[in-house]
Design a protein around this motif. Sequence first.
Motif, PDB file in Angstrom:
ATOM      1  N   ARG A   1      -4.767  17.384 -21.795  1.00  0.00           N
ATOM      2  CA  ARG A   1      -3.744  16.353 -21.639  1.00  0.00           C
ATOM      3  C   ARG A   1      -2.793  16.609 -20.469  1.00  0.00           C
ATOM      4  N   PRO A   2      -2.384  17.860 -20.194  1.00  0.00           N
ATOM      5  CA  PRO A   2      -1.500  18.068 -19.040  1.00  0.00           C
ATOM      6  C   PRO A   2      -2.110  17.600 -17.723  1.00  0.00           C
ATOM      7  N   LEU A   3      -3.433  17.681 -17.607  1.00  0.00           N
ATOM      8  CA  LEU A   3      -4.067  17.262 -16.351  1.00  0.00           C
ATOM      9  C   LEU A   3      -3.987  15.752 -16.157  1.00  0.00           C
ATOM     10  N   ILE A   4      -3.977  15.000 -17.246  1.00  0.00           N
ATOM     11  CA  ILE A   4      -3.797  13.545 -17.131  1.00  0.00           C
ATOM     12  C   ILE A   4      -2.398  13.246 -16.604  1.00  0.00           C
ATOM     13  N   THR A   5      -1.407  13.927 -17.146  1.00  0.00           N
ATOM     14  CA  THR A   5      -0.038  13.747 -16.669  1.00  0.00           C
ATOM     15  C   THR A   5       0.089  14.156 -15.206  1.00  0.00           C
ATOM     16  N   LEU A   6      -0.539  15.269 -14.855  1.00  0.00           N
ATOM     17  CA  LEU A   6      -0.490  15.730 -13.467  1.00  0.00           C
ATOM     18  C   LEU A   6      -1.095  14.709 -12.517  1.00  0.00           C
ATOM     19  N   HIS A   7      -2.251  14.172 -12.901  1.00  0.00           N
ATOM     20  CA  HIS A   7      -2.903  13.193 -12.042  1.00  0.00           C
ATOM     21  C   HIS A   7      -2.004  11.985 -11.819  1.00  0.00           C
ATOM     22  N   ASP A   8      -1.397  11.505 -12.883  1.00  0.00           N
ATOM     23  CA  ASP A   8      -0.559  10.316 -12.777  1.00  0.00           C
ATOM     24  C   ASP A   8       0.684  10.557 -11.917  1.00  0.00           C
ATOM     25  N   ARG A   9       1.255  11.755 -12.020  1.00  0.00           N
ATOM     26  CA  ARG A   9       2.538  12.028 -11.353  1.00  0.00           C
ATOM     27  C   ARG A   9       2.398  12.648  -9.967  1.00  0.00           C
ATOM     28  N   GLU A  10       1.379  13.492  -9.799  1.00  0.00           N
ATOM     29  CA  GLU A  10       1.384  14.382  -8.643  1.00  0.00           C
ATOM     30  C   GLU A  10       0.222  14.183  -7.670  1.00  0.00           C
ATOM     31  N   LEU A  11      -0.663  13.232  -7.909  1.00  0.00           N
ATOM     32  CA  LEU A  11      -1.821  13.081  -7.031  1.00  0.00           C
ATOM     33  C   LEU A  11      -1.399  12.891  -5.578  1.00  0.00           C
ATOM     34  N   ASP A  12      -0.339  12.139  -5.354  1.00  0.00           N
ATOM     35  CA  ASP A  12       0.097  11.860  -3.985  1.00  0.00           C
ATOM     36  C   ASP A  12       0.625  13.097  -3.265  1.00  0.00           C
ATOM     37  N   ARG A  13       0.837  14.180  -3.989  1.00  0.00           N
ATOM     38  CA  ARG A  13       1.305  15.412  -3.340  1.00  0.00           C
ATOM     39  C   ARG A  13       0.169  16.188  -2.684  1.00  0.00           C
ATOM     40  N   LEU A  14      -1.068  15.854  -3.008  1.00  0.00           N
ATOM     41  CA  LEU A  14      -2.194  16.565  -2.417  1.00  0.00           C
ATOM     42  C   LEU A  14      -2.326  16.234  -0.933  1.00  0.00           C
ATOM     43  N   ARG A  15      -2.932  17.151  -0.199  1.00  0.00           N
ATOM     44  CA  ARG A  15      -3.292  16.856   1.188  1.00  0.00           C
ATOM     45  C   ARG A  15      -4.263  15.676   1.203  1.00  0.00           C
ATOM     46  N   ASP A  16      -4.287  14.957   2.318  1.00  0.00           N
ATOM     47  CA  ASP A  16      -5.157  13.783   2.409  1.00  0.00           C
ATOM     48  C   ASP A  16      -6.600  14.134   2.078  1.00  0.00           C
ATOM     49  N   SER A  17      -7.079  15.261   2.584  1.00  0.00           N
ATOM     50  CA  SER A  17      -8.479  15.626   2.362  1.00  0.00           C
ATOM     51  C   SER A  17      -8.758  15.872   0.884  1.00  0.00           C
ATOM     52  N   ASP A  18      -7.834  16.537   0.187  1.00  0.00           N
ATOM     53  CA  ASP A  18      -8.025  16.794  -1.247  1.00  0.00           C
ATOM     54  C   ASP A  18      -7.917  15.513  -2.057  1.00  0.00           C
ATOM     55  N   ARG A  19      -6.972  14.663  -1.683  1.00  0.00           N
ATOM     56  CA  ARG A  19      -6.811  13.394  -2.405  1.00  0.00           C
ATOM     57  C   ARG A  19      -8.043  12.513  -2.218  1.00  0.00           C
ATOM     58  N   LYS A  20      -8.601  12.490  -1.018  1.00  0.00           N
ATOM     59  CA  LYS A  20      -9.819  11.715  -0.776  1.00  0.00           C
ATOM     60  C   LYS A  20     -10.991  12.263  -1.578  1.00  0.00           C
ATOM     61  N   LEU A  21     -11.050  13.586  -1.696  1.00  0.00           N
ATOM     62  CA  LEU A  21     -12.130  14.190  -2.485  1.00  0.00           C
ATOM     63  C   LEU A  21     -11.995  13.811  -3.955  1.00  0.00           C
ATOM     64  N   VAL A  22     -10.777  13.842  -4.487  1.00  0.00           N
ATOM     65  CA  VAL A  22     -10.554  13.418  -5.874  1.00  0.00           C
ATOM     66  C   VAL A  22     -11.031  11.981  -6.052  1.00  0.00           C
ATOM     67  N   ARG A  23     -10.652  11.096  -5.147  1.00  0.00           N
ATOM     68  CA  ARG A  23     -11.044   9.691  -5.261  1.00  0.00           C
ATOM     69  C   ARG A  23     -12.558   9.524  -5.154  1.00  0.00           C
ATOM     70  N   GLN A  24     -13.182  10.291  -4.288  1.00  0.00           N
ATOM     71  CA  GLN A  24     -14.637  10.211  -4.145  1.00  0.00           C
ATOM     72  C   GLN A  24     -15.335  10.624  -5.436  1.00  0.00           C
ATOM     73  N   LEU A  25     -14.899  11.735  -6.028  1.00  0.00           N
ATOM     74  CA  LEU A  25     -15.494  12.201  -7.285  1.00  0.00           C
ATOM     75  C   LEU A  25     -15.263  11.183  -8.394  1.00  0.00           C
ATOM     76  N   GLN A  26     -14.072  10.602  -8.429  1.00  0.00           N
ATOM     77  CA  GLN A  26     -13.774   9.620  -9.459  1.00  0.00           C
ATOM     78  C   GLN A  26     -14.629   8.365  -9.308  1.00  0.00           C
ATOM     79  N   ARG A  27     -14.847   7.921  -8.070  1.00  0.00           N
ATOM     80  CA  ARG A  27     -15.706   6.742  -7.861  1.00  0.00           C
ATOM     81  C   ARG A  27     -17.121   6.995  -8.359  1.00  0.00           C
ATOM     82  N   GLN A  28     -17.642   8.184  -8.085  1.00  0.00           N
ATOM     83  CA  GLN A  28     -18.987   8.508  -8.557  1.00  0.00           C
ATOM     84  C   GLN A  28     -19.049   8.524 -10.082  1.00  0.00           C
ATOM     85  N   TYR A  29     -18.002   9.040 -10.684  1.00  0.00           N
ATOM     86  CA  TYR A  29     -17.929   9.082 -12.151  1.00  0.00           C
ATOM     87  C   TYR A  29     -17.893   7.670 -12.722  1.00  0.00           C
ATOM     88  N   VAL A  30     -17.089   6.809 -12.135  1.00  0.00           N
ATOM     89  CA  VAL A  30     -16.993   5.415 -12.595  1.00  0.00           C
ATOM     90  C   VAL A  30     -18.350   4.722 -12.455  1.00  0.00           C
TER      91      VAL A  30
END
Length: 207
Positions: A103-132
């Motif tokens: 559960r803490p990771l859900i909160t982290l994603h909602d609050r802190e995703l924008d704090r990641l470097r662009d490259s890390d944030r893009k990687l998160v989005r890429q992995l999430q798109r594949q999952y969807v």
Amino acid sequence: MATRTDAPTRREQILKEAARLFAERGFHGVGVDEIGAAVGISGPGLYRHFPGKDAMLAELLVGISGQLLTGARRRLEEADGGSAEAVLDSLIEGHIDFALDDRPLITLHDRELDRLRDSDRKLVRQLQRQYVELWVGLVREVYPGLAEPAARSAVHSVFGLLNSTPHLGRPGSLPGRAVTAQLLHRMARGALGAAAGPEAPEHPARA
């Protein structure tokens, strides 16, 4: 992050405590010394494992996105010709495990995703798109009349439902993990069935 049966390494312990503290008090509200104290080492000792808090946050958010995708792919492979409905139930169970246990990771994603470097944030989005997309393909097998855009919207809605667990109260206040998991499962299947329309066959969730 360790599997459920592995003893966690020190690095994994640090990540777990960092996630908990970041979720409770915000990324900027937690110092390195506090994370170190939570795992029994000095704050500077953390730098043997991570260069800083930013690296911990990146590993947590990129890591869980990768784990969800890898776990979903593994469940598909293990199905080995099983029915699409059974595989969908398995995917739902996997996401419920994440939603209840991390559960803490859900909160982290909602609050802190924008704090990641662009490259890390893009990687998160890429992995999430594949999952969807993995889910969308399977949902359309179970509900053949569901158009792709509607299936994608339904999948995102189900994720929103399952990822609501941080708002359910403290773990001790829930009616029990098994009961909560069954409730979430029924709700997820009900939401997907509703998206398919009144003509869709009913697919009750397994107890």
